[in-house]
Write a protein that holds these residues in place. Structure first.
Motif, PDB file in Angstrom:
ATOM      1  N   ARG A 146       8.219  16.637  11.347  1.00  0.00           N
ATOM      2  CA  ARG A 146       9.334  15.683  11.279  1.00  0.00           C
ATOM      3  C   ARG A 146       8.993  14.334  11.893  1.00  0.00           C
ATOM      4  N   GLY A 147       8.148  14.314  12.923  1.00  0.00           N
ATOM      5  CA  GLY A 147       7.812  13.063  13.586  1.00  0.00           C
ATOM      6  C   GLY A 147       6.591  12.380  13.009  1.00  0.00           C
ATOM      7  N   LEU A 148       5.517  13.123  12.835  1.00  0.00           N
ATOM      8  CA  LEU A 148       4.247  12.544  12.416  1.00  0.00           C
ATOM      9  C   LEU A 148       3.959  12.676  10.919  1.00  0.00           C
ATOM     10  N   GLY A 149       4.816  13.367  10.191  1.00  0.00           N
ATOM     11  CA  GLY A 149       4.664  13.418   8.738  1.00  0.00           C
ATOM     12  C   GLY A 149       3.657  14.400   8.196  1.00  0.00           C
ATOM     13  N   PHE A 150       3.282  15.397   8.992  1.00  0.00           N
ATOM     14  CA  PHE A 150       2.367  16.433   8.512  1.00  0.00           C
ATOM     15  C   PHE A 150       3.149  17.494   7.742  1.00  0.00           C
ATOM     16  N   ILE A 151       2.437  18.291   6.964  1.00  0.00           N
ATOM     17  CA  ILE A 151       3.026  19.456   6.304  1.00  0.00           C
ATOM     18  C   ILE A 151       2.382  20.700   6.902  1.00  0.00           C
ATOM     19  N   GLU A 152       3.086  21.800   6.816  1.00  0.00           N
ATOM     20  CA  GLU A 152       2.484  23.063   7.217  1.00  0.00           C
ATOM     21  C   GLU A 152       1.743  23.602   6.009  1.00  0.00           C
ATOM     22  N   LEU A 153       0.417  23.536   6.057  1.00  0.00           N
ATOM     23  CA  LEU A 153      -0.393  24.012   4.948  1.00  0.00           C
ATOM     24  C   LEU A 153      -0.324  25.533   4.879  1.00  0.00           C
ATOM     25  N   PHE A 154      -0.501  26.196   6.022  1.00  0.00           N
ATOM     26  CA  PHE A 154      -0.313  27.640   6.110  1.00  0.00           C
ATOM     27  C   PHE A 154      -0.297  28.037   7.576  1.00  0.00           C
ATOM     28  N   GLY A 155       0.128  29.242   7.836  1.00  0.00           N
ATOM     29  CA  GLY A 155       0.128  29.754   9.198  1.00  0.00           C
ATOM     30  C   GLY A 155      -0.229  31.222   9.214  1.00  0.00           C
ATOM     31  N   ILE A 156      -0.846  31.652  10.282  1.00  0.00           N
ATOM     32  CA  ILE A 156      -1.080  33.066  10.553  1.00  0.00           C
ATOM     33  C   ILE A 156      -0.205  33.366  11.761  1.00  0.00           C
ATOM     34  N   PRO A 157       0.899  34.089  11.565  1.00  0.00           N
ATOM     35  CA  PRO A 157       1.896  34.252  12.625  1.00  0.00           C
ATOM     36  C   PRO A 157       1.297  34.616  13.984  1.00  0.00           C
ATOM     37  N   GLY A 158       1.699  33.814  14.977  1.00  0.00           N
ATOM     38  CA  GLY A 158       1.257  34.049  16.341  1.00  0.00           C
ATOM     39  C   GLY A 158      -0.179  33.653  16.634  1.00  0.00           C
ATOM     40  N   ARG A 159      -0.911  33.155  15.636  1.00  0.00           N
ATOM     41  CA  ARG A 159      -2.342  32.839  15.817  1.00  0.00           C
ATOM     42  C   ARG A 159      -2.681  31.370  15.593  1.00  0.00           C
ATOM     43  N   VAL A 160      -2.210  30.814  14.479  1.00  0.00           N
ATOM     44  CA  VAL A 160      -2.561  29.435  14.138  1.00  0.00           C
ATOM     45  C   VAL A 160      -1.576  28.904  13.100  1.00  0.00           C
ATOM     46  N   ALA A 163       0.848  -1.197   0.000  1.00  0.00           N
ATOM     47  CA  ALA A 163       0.000   0.000   0.000  1.00  0.00           C
ATOM     48  C   ALA A 163       0.884   1.247   0.000  1.00  0.00           C
ATOM     49  N   VAL A 164       0.563   2.176  -0.865  1.00  0.00           N
ATOM     50  CA  VAL A 164       1.332   3.412  -0.995  1.00  0.00           C
ATOM     51  C   VAL A 164       0.492   4.559  -0.453  1.00  0.00           C
ATOM     52  N   PRO A 165       1.037   5.293   0.518  1.00  0.00           N
ATOM     53  CA  PRO A 165       0.260   6.423   1.054  1.00  0.00           C
ATOM     54  C   PRO A 165       0.149   7.532   0.019  1.00  0.00           C
ATOM     55  N   PRO A 166      -0.953   8.260   0.032  1.00  0.00           N
ATOM     56  CA  PRO A 166      -1.059   9.398  -0.873  1.00  0.00           C
ATOM     57  C   PRO A 166      -0.101  10.505  -0.445  1.00  0.00           C
ATOM     58  N   GLU A 167       0.185  11.392  -1.357  1.00  0.00           N
ATOM     59  CA  GLU A 167       0.991  12.565  -1.034  1.00  0.00           C
ATOM     60  C   GLU A 167       0.192  13.476  -0.109  1.00  0.00           C
ATOM     61  N   PRO A 168       0.864  14.325   0.655  1.00  0.00           N
ATOM     62  CA  PRO A 168       0.110  15.309   1.445  1.00  0.00           C
ATOM     63  C   PRO A 168      -0.822  16.106   0.538  1.00  0.00           C
ATOM     64  N   PHE A 169      -2.012  16.380   1.034  1.00  0.00           N
ATOM     65  CA  PHE A 169      -3.028  17.073   0.245  1.00  0.00           C
ATOM     66  C   PHE A 169      -2.938  18.565   0.517  1.00  0.00           C
ATOM     67  N   ARG A 170      -2.723  19.347  -0.528  1.00  0.00           N
ATOM     68  CA  ARG A 170      -2.512  20.786  -0.379  1.00  0.00           C
ATOM     69  C   ARG A 170      -3.718  21.631  -0.792  1.00  0.00           C
ATOM     70  N   GLY A 171      -4.816  20.984  -1.100  1.00  0.00           N
ATOM     71  CA  GLY A 171      -6.011  21.720  -1.500  1.00  0.00           C
ATOM     72  C   GLY A 171      -6.684  22.394  -0.311  1.00  0.00           C
ATOM     73  N   ILE A 172      -7.427  23.436  -0.617  1.00  0.00           N
ATOM     74  CA  ILE A 172      -8.219  24.125   0.400  1.00  0.00           C
ATOM     75  C   ILE A 172      -9.665  23.660   0.243  1.00  0.00           C
ATOM     76  N   TYR A 173     -10.273  23.216   1.322  1.00  0.00           N
ATOM     77  CA  TYR A 173     -11.645  22.721   1.287  1.00  0.00           C
ATOM     78  C   TYR A 173     -12.313  23.035   2.617  1.00  0.00           C
ATOM     79  N   ALA A 202      -5.887  14.268   2.711  1.00  0.00           N
ATOM     80  CA  ALA A 202      -7.174  14.962   2.749  1.00  0.00           C
ATOM     81  C   ALA A 202      -7.933  14.516   3.997  1.00  0.00           C
ATOM     82  N   PHE A 203      -8.550  15.459   4.661  1.00  0.00           N
ATOM     83  CA  PHE A 203      -9.368  15.235   5.855  1.00  0.00           C
ATOM     84  C   PHE A 203      -8.559  14.872   7.094  1.00  0.00           C
ATOM     85  N   GLN A 204      -7.257  15.106   7.075  1.00  0.00           N
ATOM     86  CA  GLN A 204      -6.405  14.906   8.253  1.00  0.00           C
ATOM     87  C   GLN A 204      -5.793  16.256   8.601  1.00  0.00           C
TER      88      GLN A 204
END
Length: 178
Positions: A52-66, A20-30, A73-75
């Motif tokens: 680095r540990g759990l394999g997530f990507i930073e989709l986006f950030g609002i500095p100091g907020r989120v 089984a091959v995992p999908p690539e990180p999903f970069r879409g906005i939904y 997708a859906f994770q």
């Protein structure tokens, strides 16, 4: 559970199997159907562990907020600043699906970053291999990977007992295996 039907085409999770091959990180906005918000006292350290540990990507950030993190997708995880975090992980957990081929590297990566952060892996009665990870924020995250389905296994009998059968297998077939 007699009113269910096969809807695997909706999920980014691939069919279980040794290749089984995992999908690539999903970069879409939904519109997110579900997500978890986790408070942290150190956004940078938390982002580092989750990426680095759990394999997530930073989709986006609002500095100091989120910081919005994602794997498939859906994770989705939102890290938000907080004055403090719980001193220990709660009994409650949040689970993310993966594939078996990711389990060992996830364990190694998390232990390299935080040696005492991992419990497992463990096989479950419902045919998954699970790893419990305690993040820097003391969140309990379960990384769960489906194992290949063996119709003669105890796990298959456990699932059949609650009405869950693989495609193409009817109730009568399951009753003979029980």
């Amino acid at each position: 559970m007699s009113d269910y039907y096969d809807a695997f085409e909706m999920s980014p999770v691939p069919a279980p199997g040794p290749d089984a091959v995992p999908p690539e990180p999903f970069r879409g906005i939904y519109g997110m159907p579900a997500f978890v918000t986790i408070p942290t006292t150190d956004l940078a350290a938390s982002v580092d562990f989750w990426t680095r540990g759990l394999g997530f990507i930073e989709l986006f950030g609002i500095p100091g907020r989120v910081v919005h993190l994602r794997r498939w997708a859906f994770q989705d995880v939102l890290l938000v600043p907080a004055e403090s975090v719980p001193e220990q992980a709660p009994a409650m957990s949040f689970s993310f699906a993966g594939v078996l081929g990711q389990v060992d590297s996830l364990v190694e990566d998390c232990r390299a970053l935080r040696p005492d952060s991992v419990d497992g892996p463990r096989d479950t009665p419902w045919n998954t291999r699970d790893v419990v990870v305690t993040t820097p924020e003391n969140a309990r995250i379960v990384f769960t990977a489906a194992k290949p389905f063996d119709p003669d296994s105890q796990e298959a009998r456990n699932l059949a007992a609650v009405g869950i059968t693989p495609p193409g297998v009817g109730r009568d077939d399951n009753e003979r295996h029980a």
